[in-house]
Scaffold this active site. Structure first.
Site, PDB file in Angstrom:
ATOM      1  N   ALA A  84       0.848  -1.210   0.000  1.00  0.00           N
ATOM      2  CA  ALA A  84       0.000   0.000   0.000  1.00  0.00           C
ATOM      3  C   ALA A  84       0.872   1.245   0.000  1.00  0.00           C
ATOM      4  O   ALA A  84       1.793   1.372   0.808  1.00  0.00           O
ATOM      5  CB  ALA A  84      -0.902   0.000   1.231  1.00  0.00           C
ATOM      6  N   THR A 132      10.907   0.614  -4.295  1.00  0.00           N
ATOM      7  CA  THR A 132      11.124   1.014  -5.682  1.00  0.00           C
ATOM      8  C   THR A 132      12.594   1.322  -5.946  1.00  0.00           C
ATOM      9  O   THR A 132      13.331   1.705  -5.027  1.00  0.00           O
ATOM     10  CB  THR A 132      10.273   2.266  -5.977  1.00  0.00           C
ATOM     11  OG1 THR A 132      10.640   2.792  -7.257  1.00  0.00           O
ATOM     12  CG2 THR A 132      10.498   3.378  -4.948  1.00  0.00           C
ATOM     13  N   ASP A 133      12.991   1.231  -7.211  1.00  0.00           N
ATOM     14  CA  ASP A 133      14.367   1.615  -7.576  1.00  0.00           C
ATOM     15  C   ASP A 133      14.582   3.129  -7.475  1.00  0.00           C
ATOM     16  O   ASP A 133      15.717   3.600  -7.479  1.00  0.00           O
ATOM     17  CB  ASP A 133      14.724   1.112  -8.984  1.00  0.00           C
ATOM     18  CG  ASP A 133      13.814   1.641 -10.088  1.00  0.00           C
ATOM     19  OD1 ASP A 133      12.862   2.391  -9.788  1.00  0.00           O
ATOM     20  OD2 ASP A 133      14.060   1.303 -11.266  1.00  0.00           O
ATOM     21  N   GLU A 134      13.481   3.905  -7.397  1.00  0.00           N
ATOM     22  CA  GLU A 134      13.621   5.368  -7.401  1.00  0.00           C
ATOM     23  C   GLU A 134      14.334   5.893  -6.157  1.00  0.00           C
ATOM     24  O   GLU A 134      14.821   7.022  -6.155  1.00  0.00           O
ATOM     25  CB  GLU A 134      12.248   6.043  -7.532  1.00  0.00           C
ATOM     26  CG  GLU A 134      11.536   5.627  -8.796  1.00  0.00           C
ATOM     27  CD  GLU A 134      10.428   6.573  -9.230  1.00  0.00           C
ATOM     28  OE1 GLU A 134      10.308   7.671  -8.676  1.00  0.00           O
ATOM     29  OE2 GLU A 134       9.677   6.184 -10.140  1.00  0.00           O
ATOM     30  N   TYR A 157       7.792  11.547  -3.913  1.00  0.00           N
ATOM     31  CA  TYR A 157       7.417  10.125  -3.871  1.00  0.00           C
ATOM     32  C   TYR A 157       8.595   9.271  -3.420  1.00  0.00           C
ATOM     33  O   TYR A 157       8.494   8.485  -2.467  1.00  0.00           O
ATOM     34  CB  TYR A 157       6.920   9.659  -5.253  1.00  0.00           C
ATOM     35  CG  TYR A 157       6.906   8.152  -5.422  1.00  0.00           C
ATOM     36  CD1 TYR A 157       6.014   7.355  -4.709  1.00  0.00           C
ATOM     37  CD2 TYR A 157       7.810   7.511  -6.276  1.00  0.00           C
ATOM     38  CE1 TYR A 157       6.018   5.969  -4.843  1.00  0.00           C
ATOM     39  CE2 TYR A 157       7.819   6.135  -6.420  1.00  0.00           C
ATOM     40  CZ  TYR A 157       6.919   5.355  -5.705  1.00  0.00           C
ATOM     41  OH  TYR A 157       6.931   3.990  -5.838  1.00  0.00           O
ATOM     42  N   LYS A 161       9.243   6.970  -0.073  1.00  0.00           N
ATOM     43  CA  LYS A 161       9.534   5.533  -0.123  1.00  0.00           C
ATOM     44  C   LYS A 161      10.879   5.246   0.553  1.00  0.00           C
ATOM     45  O   LYS A 161      11.023   4.264   1.286  1.00  0.00           O
ATOM     46  CB  LYS A 161       9.566   5.033  -1.579  1.00  0.00           C
ATOM     47  CG  LYS A 161       8.225   4.953  -2.275  1.00  0.00           C
ATOM     48  CD  LYS A 161       7.233   3.976  -1.664  1.00  0.00           C
ATOM     49  CE  LYS A 161       7.620   2.530  -1.816  1.00  0.00           C
ATOM     50  NZ  LYS A 161       6.533   1.619  -1.330  1.00  0.00           N
TER      51      LYS A 161
END
Ligand code: NAD
Ligand code: DAU
Length: 351
Positions: A84, A132-134, A157, A161
């Site tokens: 989520a 995430t890879d970000e 974002y 994360k």
């Protein structure tokens, strides 16, 4: 071993594929989908499995720690697969607070609940955090993100994360909570909300609407078919080492504009329009603020340790995806009406 797994965000894009895989492949497990049903959550994604005896849906907010505690206790949850999140970079630029609330505070609420309930016996327990890879930032033309690449998030974002990843590892270090983390590249496939590049462009071509390419279209992403991500999550959940991080990627880098042209050509063929028709819809618009240039994952660790590789070639994956959107126009209509439409207008007005 029988498991009672809480999957958060199971009504979203990736979550729904993970729920389906676990419900179908592990009938002896109880799979509890815990989802707030935001604009991105859609229970229609799970119509095919909603009546299975090993599936339960709980509508709830991960920030509501009392409900999280009640759910973990009442349903005897021993594992959490946490997906989520607020997931769209453009929305994080206009509304960063919601991203901090859900992605950071929501994750913290789950961690705290799991730690409090499980702390007397961590045996057989697992908190699996999907990231995430970000979080690694942006690459130049060379190199890949590995599990040891320093964090350098650049959008609200990815900052949220990254923060959630740090909390997950801190709960392992400080309280001994058994955790595992995976950081994946860009996913595509059925059920992706049409605000993300691939489904947005498929939908716009279907409706002969402009295709808003940010900047010069030269940013690079590494695309993975969503079912292959779900299979990687299955492998890590069952065989990953506690405390470890695994990068997941598609070995499949595309410059945005090249990918967009592939979609345009495939759509022309599918729609019986003359070759080149969809490319005339390409419209270069103002770049995304702080737009990361390139993401590329080195997925050799999960490959060597767990034997995972993507099962689909990109050509097959993109064909399956386009076919799915063609055959599910009602799904697109449902999710693009109302609130999403207002958001869409505000996002693209004046660009
Ligand atoms: P999505 O936006 O499609 O789905 C998110 C889901 O979370 C929705 O069902 C939504 O209702 C639910 N949700 C949001 N806030 C909630 C809250 N407060 N409480 C309970 N449920 C809530 O997202 P996605 O693209 O499927 O991504 C899922 C996860 O995977 C995210 O954590 C994301 O960061 C990560 N991820 C995504 C990608 C990608 O390419 N989409 C790649 C790597 C990692
Ligand atoms: O790398 C993993 C991440 O991939 C996930 O963590 C995120 O949740 C997911 O949204 C995705 O982020 P991106 O920003 O890479 O995905 P998006 O589909 O928004 O954009 C892909 C690329 O296309 C990016 O370079 C921006 C560009 N783009 C996007 C949109 C929506 C456009 O040029 N035009 C658009 O209209």
């Amino acid at each position: 071993m029988k498991r009672n797994i809480l999957i958060t965000g199971g009504a979203g894009f990736i979550g729904s594929h993970v729920v389906r895989l676990f419900v179908n492949n592990y009938p002896e497990y109880k799979i509890v989908n815990f989802d707030k049903l935001t604009y991105a959550g859609n229970l229609e994604n799970l119509k095919d499995i909603e009546n299975k005896p090993n599936y339960v849906f709980v509508k709830g907010d991960i920030c509501d720690i009392d409900l999280v505690i009640k759910t973990i206790k009442e349903l005897n949850i021993d594992s959490i697969i946490h997906l989520a999140a607020e997931s769209h970079v453009d929305r994080s630029i206009t509304d960063p607070f919601t991203f901090a609330q859900t992605n950071v505070m929501g994750t913290l609420s789950l961690l705290q609940a799991a730690k409090e309930i499980w702390k007397d016996n961590y045996e057989g327990k697992l908190f699996y955090h999907i990231s995430t890879d970000e979080v690694y930032g942006s690459l130049g033309e060379e190199g890949f993100f590995t599990e040891t690449t320093p964090y350098d998030p650049k959008s609200p974002y990815s900052a949220a994360k990254a923060s959630s990843d740090h909390f997950v590892r801190a709960f392992n270090n400080t309280f001994g909570l058994p955790i595992v983390v995976s950081n994946c590249s860009n996913n595509y496939g059925p059920n992706q909300f049409p605000e993300k590049l691939i489904p947005l462009f498929i939908n716009n071509i279907l409706n002969s609407k402009p295709l808003p390419v940010y900047g010069k279209g030269e940013n690079v992403r590494d695309w993975l078919y969503v079912v292959d991500h779900a299979k990687a999550i299955d492998a890590i959940f069952h065989n990953g080492k506690v405390g470890e991080t695994y990068n997941i990627g598609g070995f499949n880098e595309w410059k945005n504009i090249d990918l967009i042209k592939v979609i345009c050509r495939a759509m022309d063929k599918k729609l019986g329009r003359p070759d080149g028709t969809s490319e005339t819809l390409i419209t270069y618009v103002t770049d995304r603020a702080g737009h990361d240039h390139r993401y590329a994952i080195d997925a050799s660790k999960i490959n060597k340790e767990l034997g995972w590789v993507p099962s689909l070639q990109f050509e097959e994956g993109i064909e399956l995806t386009i076919n799915w959107y063609f055959n599910n126009k009602l799904w697109i209509e449902g999710v693009t009406s109302g609130q999403y439409q207002n958001y869409y207008n505000s996002m693209y007005e004046g660009r």
